[in-house]
Design a protein around this motif. Structure first.
Motif, PDB file in Angstrom:
ATOM      1  N   SER A 141      21.154  33.304  64.532  1.00 47.23           N
ATOM      2  CA  SER A 141      22.520  32.932  64.145  1.00 47.23           C
ATOM      3  C   SER A 141      22.568  31.813  63.114  1.00 47.23           C
ATOM      4  O   SER A 141      23.494  31.757  62.305  1.00 47.23           O
ATOM      5  N   CYS A 142      21.602  30.905  63.114  1.00 47.05           N
ATOM      6  CA  CYS A 142      21.662  29.765  62.193  1.00 47.05           C
ATOM      7  C   CYS A 142      21.695  30.218  60.746  1.00 47.05           C
ATOM      8  O   CYS A 142      22.587  29.835  59.980  1.00 47.05           O
ATOM      9  N   GLU A 143      20.711  31.016  60.348  1.00 49.72           N
ATOM     10  CA  GLU A 143      20.676  31.473  58.963  1.00 49.72           C
ATOM     11  C   GLU A 143      21.946  32.245  58.617  1.00 49.72           C
ATOM     12  O   GLU A 143      22.520  32.075  57.543  1.00 49.72           O
ATOM     13  N   SER A 144      22.386  33.110  59.539  1.00 47.80           N
ATOM     14  CA  SER A 144      23.578  33.917  59.298  1.00 47.80           C
ATOM     15  C   SER A 144      24.809  33.046  59.058  1.00 47.80           C
ATOM     16  O   SER A 144      25.543  33.231  58.079  1.00 47.80           O
ATOM     17  N   PHE A 145      25.043  32.069  59.924  1.00 47.97           N
ATOM     18  CA  PHE A 145      26.213  31.201  59.772  1.00 47.97           C
ATOM     19  C   PHE A 145      26.105  30.304  58.540  1.00 47.97           C
ATOM     20  O   PHE A 145      27.093  30.080  57.833  1.00 47.97           O
ATOM     21  N   TYR A 146      24.915  29.752  58.304  1.00 47.32           N
ATOM     22  CA  TYR A 146      24.737  28.920  57.112  1.00 47.32           C
ATOM     23  C   TYR A 146      25.076  29.703  55.849  1.00 47.32           C
ATOM     24  O   TYR A 146      25.821  29.227  54.985  1.00 47.32           O
ATOM     25  N   MET A 147      24.510  30.897  55.710  1.00 40.45           N
ATOM     26  CA  MET A 147      24.711  31.658  54.477  1.00 40.45           C
ATOM     27  C   MET A 147      26.153  32.108  54.322  1.00 40.45           C
ATOM     28  O   MET A 147      26.714  32.050  53.220  1.00 40.45           O
ATOM     29  N   GLN A 148      26.787  32.544  55.410  1.00 40.57           N
ATOM     30  CA  GLN A 148      28.182  32.963  55.313  1.00 40.57           C
ATOM     31  C   GLN A 148      29.076  31.806  54.879  1.00 40.57           C
ATOM     32  O   GLN A 148      29.935  31.965  53.996  1.00 40.57           O
ATOM     33  N   SER A 149      28.911  30.648  55.488  1.00 36.21           N
ATOM     34  CA  SER A 149      29.776  29.514  55.155  1.00 36.21           C
ATOM     35  C   SER A 149      29.517  29.008  53.736  1.00 36.21           C
ATOM     36  O   SER A 149      30.454  28.603  53.030  1.00 36.21           O
ATOM     37  N   LEU A 150      28.263  29.041  53.289  1.00 30.17           N
ATOM     38  CA  LEU A 150      27.966  28.634  51.909  1.00 30.17           C
ATOM     39  C   LEU A 150      28.575  29.607  50.909  1.00 30.17           C
ATOM     40  O   LEU A 150      29.094  29.193  49.862  1.00 30.17           O
ATOM     41  N   LEU A 151      28.542  30.892  51.219  1.00 30.57           N
ATOM     42  CA  LEU A 151      29.165  31.870  50.330  1.00 30.57           C
ATOM     43  C   LEU A 151      30.672  31.639  50.236  1.00 30.57           C
ATOM     44  O   LEU A 151      31.271  31.765  49.160  1.00 30.57           O
ATOM     45  N   ILE A 152      31.295  31.275  51.351  1.00 29.68           N
ATOM     46  CA  ILE A 152      32.732  30.958  51.331  1.00 29.68           C
ATOM     47  C   ILE A 152      32.985  29.734  50.457  1.00 29.68           C
ATOM     48  O   ILE A 152      33.916  29.714  49.639  1.00 29.68           O
ATOM     49  N   ALA A 153      32.162  28.708  50.606  1.00 25.18           N
ATOM     50  CA  ALA A 153      32.324  27.490  49.809  1.00 25.18           C
ATOM     51  C   ALA A 153      32.161  27.791  48.317  1.00 25.18           C
ATOM     52  O   ALA A 153      32.925  27.275  47.480  1.00 25.18           O
ATOM     53  N   LEU A 154      31.184  28.595  47.977  1.00 21.07           N
ATOM     54  CA  LEU A 154      30.975  28.940  46.567  1.00 21.07           C
ATOM     55  C   LEU A 154      32.167  29.719  46.007  1.00 21.07           C
ATOM     56  O   LEU A 154      32.562  29.518  44.847  1.00 21.07           O
ATOM     57  N   SER A 155      32.765  30.585  46.811  1.00 18.79           N
ATOM     58  CA  SER A 155      33.950  31.315  46.362  1.00 18.79           C
ATOM     59  C   SER A 155      35.128  30.377  46.138  1.00 18.79           C
ATOM     60  O   SER A 155      35.907  30.552  45.185  1.00 18.79           O
ATOM     61  N   ILE A 156      35.274  29.395  47.009  1.00 21.06           N
ATOM     62  CA  ILE A 156      36.345  28.412  46.813  1.00 21.06           C
ATOM     63  C   ILE A 156      36.149  27.682  45.490  1.00 21.06           C
ATOM     64  O   ILE A 156      37.105  27.503  44.707  1.00 21.06           O
TER      65      ILE A 156
END
Length: 337
Positions: A141-156
């Motif tokens: 779960s760590c890698e999955s959550f880290y990457m998803q949240s970073l992708l959201i931040a980059l989109s913002i």
């Protein structure tokens, strides 16, 4: 690799990055409609995993970002949490009590809620304005959550006019599942040795700086304490010299996680001190982990992902050495509290 399913890992991490275009669409629609801030509202370990994305926005974007605890926010509210807020709410189980209560409040407020969950048929898996379901378990779960949240931040950042090469960075994220698997394979011998060092002590000071700090905090609290019942003292490298340094002496274990962002010198300072006063310093440095084809600016974002992926290997060896499965609990979700 010890007790590891390679195809399962690839499937889960590929699922995480596959959301990139959908994240970007949702964020673009929200900002176009007038969204004026973003809240990261996780509980427990999932909350910690949101910190690198929140930190990225705090330091490199003018889009307002808040990170708070649902258990407190559901009681106090926030003047900044409105119908124009984007809320990112992660929960592996999709049933986290505090987050479910917060979700009900968010619906009353009218905020746009993006839930990141591992199980669909759950309150958070079905209750978000936009629910993103990527099956995972504790070890993935760590890698999955880290990457998803970073992708959201980059989109913002992209939709706020602050990131010109968004697509190039996203394309590099798609390389990560296979690259992280190679990192695990290469790190396996080191993981076994580090696990022996951890198993040999019943107390550890765990520290890091920048975007490596959340993984230090997470590993101390959620893995060593919760899953192994080992006492730890997680402390940010910035605070290490304001109290915790006095606990360092021969025989005291210090676990230092070093990343590659601009805060790395803070970790160097701890390393320089600790190696003079204890014989039990263990350093895990992401700079020594190969990610061919990944640009330096993306690597800087990925230190917590890399740390999570190698520490999973350490944990796999640790549970065998200590004859203590990572799934064993005394209280967590077993008794009323």
């Amino acid at each position: 690799m010890l007790n590891f399913d390679e195809q399962r890992f690839l499937r889960i991490q590929s699922g995480a990055v596959a959301f990139a275009s959908h994240f970007d669409q949702v964020i673009g629609e929200c900002i176009k409609a007038g969204a004026d801030n973003v809240f990261f509202l996780g509980t427990g370990g999932a909350a910690i995993l949101m910190q690198p994305a929140a930190q990225l926005l705090q330091r490199r974007s003018r889009f307002p970002v808040f990170i708070d605890m649902p258990a407190e926010l559901v009681v106090t509210g926030s003047a900044n949490l409105t119908s124009r807020s984007i809320v990112v709410m992660p929960s592996l189980s999709g049933t986290t009590k505090e987050s479910v209560a917060m979700l009900a409040k968010l619906k009353e407020i009218g905020a746009t809620v993006i839930t990141l969950v591992g199980h669909e048929k759950t309150p958070l898996g079905q209750g978000g304005t936009h629910a993103f379901v990527n099956f995972a378990e504790d070890d993935t779960s760590c890698e999955s959550f880290y990457m998803q949240s970073l992708l959201i931040a980059l989109s913002i950042m992209k939709h706020n006019g602050e990131l010109a090469d968004h697509q190039r960075m996203v394309d590099e994220f798609f390389m990560l599942p296979a690259l992280l698997l190679d990192v695990k394979r290469c790190f396996e011998p080191s993981a076994a040795a580090i696990a022996e060092n951890i198993a040999a002590a019943d107390y550890h000071i765990v520290t890091g700086a920048g975007n490596a700090w959340p993984q230090a905090f997470y590993y101390g609290m959620c893995i060593l304490e919760e899953m192994q019942w080992i006492r730890t003292r997680p402390v940010h490298a910035s605070d290490f010299f304001h109290g915790t340094l006095e606990l360092v002496e021969p025989g005291v274990s210090v676990l230092l996680f070093k990343g590659e962002d601009h805060l790395r010198p803070l970790a160097d300072r701890v390393e320089d001190f600790a190696k003079r006063y204890t014989d039990k310093l263990t350093v895990i440095d992401t700079a020594g982990l190969a990610l061919p084809g990944v640009s330096a600016d993306v690597r800087q974002l990925l230190s917590p992902v890399l740390l999570a992926t190698v520490l999973e290997r350490v944990s796999a060896h640790l549970e065998v050495l200590r004859d203590h499965p990572l799934t064993t609990r005394r209280y967590y979700k077993r008794v009323a509290y």
